[in-house]
Design a protein around this motif. Structure first.
Motif, PDB file in Angstrom:
ATOM      1  N   ARG A  24       0.866  -1.109  -0.229  1.00 22.67           N
ATOM      2  CA  ARG A  24      -0.089  -0.021  -0.109  1.00 22.67           C
ATOM      3  C   ARG A  24       0.797   1.286   0.179  1.00 22.67           C
ATOM      4  NH1 ARG A  24      -5.380   0.336  -0.457  1.00 22.67           N
ATOM      5  NH2 ARG A  24      -5.479   1.708   1.016  1.00 22.67           N
ATOM      6  N   LYS A  25       2.023   1.403   0.691  1.00 25.91           N
ATOM      7  CA  LYS A  25       3.003   2.218   0.787  1.00 25.91           C
ATOM      8  C   LYS A  25       3.590   2.512  -0.494  1.00 25.91           C
ATOM      9  CE  LYS A  25       7.259   3.573   3.234  1.00 25.91           C
ATOM     10  NZ  LYS A  25       8.426   3.057   4.003  1.00 25.91           N
ATOM     11  N   TYR A  26       3.824   1.756  -1.341  1.00 22.43           N
ATOM     12  CA  TYR A  26       4.455   1.979  -2.528  1.00 22.43           C
ATOM     13  C   TYR A  26       3.683   1.523  -3.912  1.00 22.43           C
ATOM     14  CZ  TYR A  26       8.732   1.374   0.397  1.00 22.43           C
ATOM     15  OH  TYR A  26       9.638   1.571   1.471  1.00 22.43           O
ATOM     16  N   LYS A  27       2.264   1.493  -3.545  1.00 27.34           N
ATOM     17  CA  LYS A  27       1.690   1.160  -4.781  1.00 27.34           C
ATOM     18  C   LYS A  27       1.784   2.194  -6.000  1.00 27.34           C
ATOM     19  CE  LYS A  27      -2.914   2.614  -3.421  1.00 27.34           C
ATOM     20  NZ  LYS A  27      -4.497   1.977  -3.160  1.00 27.34           N
ATOM     21  N   THR A  28       1.836   3.463  -5.438  1.00 26.92           N
ATOM     22  CA  THR A  28       1.873   4.496  -6.435  1.00 26.92           C
ATOM     23  C   THR A  28       3.266   4.747  -7.316  1.00 26.92           C
ATOM     24  OG1 THR A  28       2.893   6.036  -4.955  1.00 26.92           O
ATOM     25  CG2 THR A  28       0.566   6.040  -5.155  1.00 26.92           C
ATOM     26  N   GLU A  29       3.960   3.707  -6.900  1.00 31.05           N
ATOM     27  CA  GLU A  29       5.318   3.584  -7.751  1.00 31.05           C
ATOM     28  C   GLU A  29       5.193   2.477  -8.831  1.00 31.05           C
ATOM     29  OE1 GLU A  29       8.836   3.538  -5.389  1.00 31.05           O
ATOM     30  OE2 GLU A  29       7.958   4.604  -3.688  1.00 31.05           O
ATOM     31  N   VAL A  87       4.408   1.265 -12.250  1.00 33.90           N
ATOM     32  CA  VAL A  87       4.090   2.008 -13.340  1.00 33.90           C
ATOM     33  C   VAL A  87       4.012   0.887 -14.497  1.00 33.90           C
ATOM     34  CG1 VAL A  87       5.229   3.596 -14.918  1.00 33.90           C
ATOM     35  CG2 VAL A  87       5.744   3.968 -12.733  1.00 33.90           C
TER      36      VAL A  87
END
Length: 124
Positions: free
Chosen positions: A115-120, A122
């Protein structure tokens, strides 16, 4: 697609546990059926815990958090097992409970990192 298969396999393990234990170990091991059934949640939790590890968080280049999640679950597992020994409750049933709790801790820790890194993540 894997989770439904794992759930079907878990249901089959629950239902066929007496027969499977009898075939593999003989009638003298039928007392192991409840322990096997107690460990079924590990079958369900382990796969997502693995997927949220190296294939996801590790793939975005942050292997230290995957390693950290493993170390956290190992330390908590050892603490719980030592606690069982101290309180004189080191039984197969309690060890199975600790195993399921440890797997759940591993899953939740890795899911938190996901959840912490899901925006990374691509898409290319």
């Amino acid at each position: 697609i894997f989770i439904p298969l794992i759930i079907i396999g878990s249901i089959a393990t629950y239902l066929l546990a007496p027969l499977g234990i009898k075939i593999l170990g003989g009638t003298k091991y039928t007392l192991a059926v409840p322990i096997l059934r107690m460990l079924i949640p590990c079958l369900i939790i382990s796969f997502p815990a693995m997927i949220f590890g190296w294939p996801t968080v590790g793939a975005i280049g942050d292997p230290k958090d995957v390693t950290k999640s493993t170390i956290i679950s190992i330390i908590l597992n050892i603490i719980m097992l030592i606690f069982l020994i101290i309180i004189n409750k080191f039984t197969l049933t309690n060890i199975a409970i600790v195993r399921v709790l440890t797997e759940m801790i591993l899953f939740l820790t890795r899911y938190r990192y996901f959840r912490k890194y899901k925006t990374e993540f691509v898409e290319e």
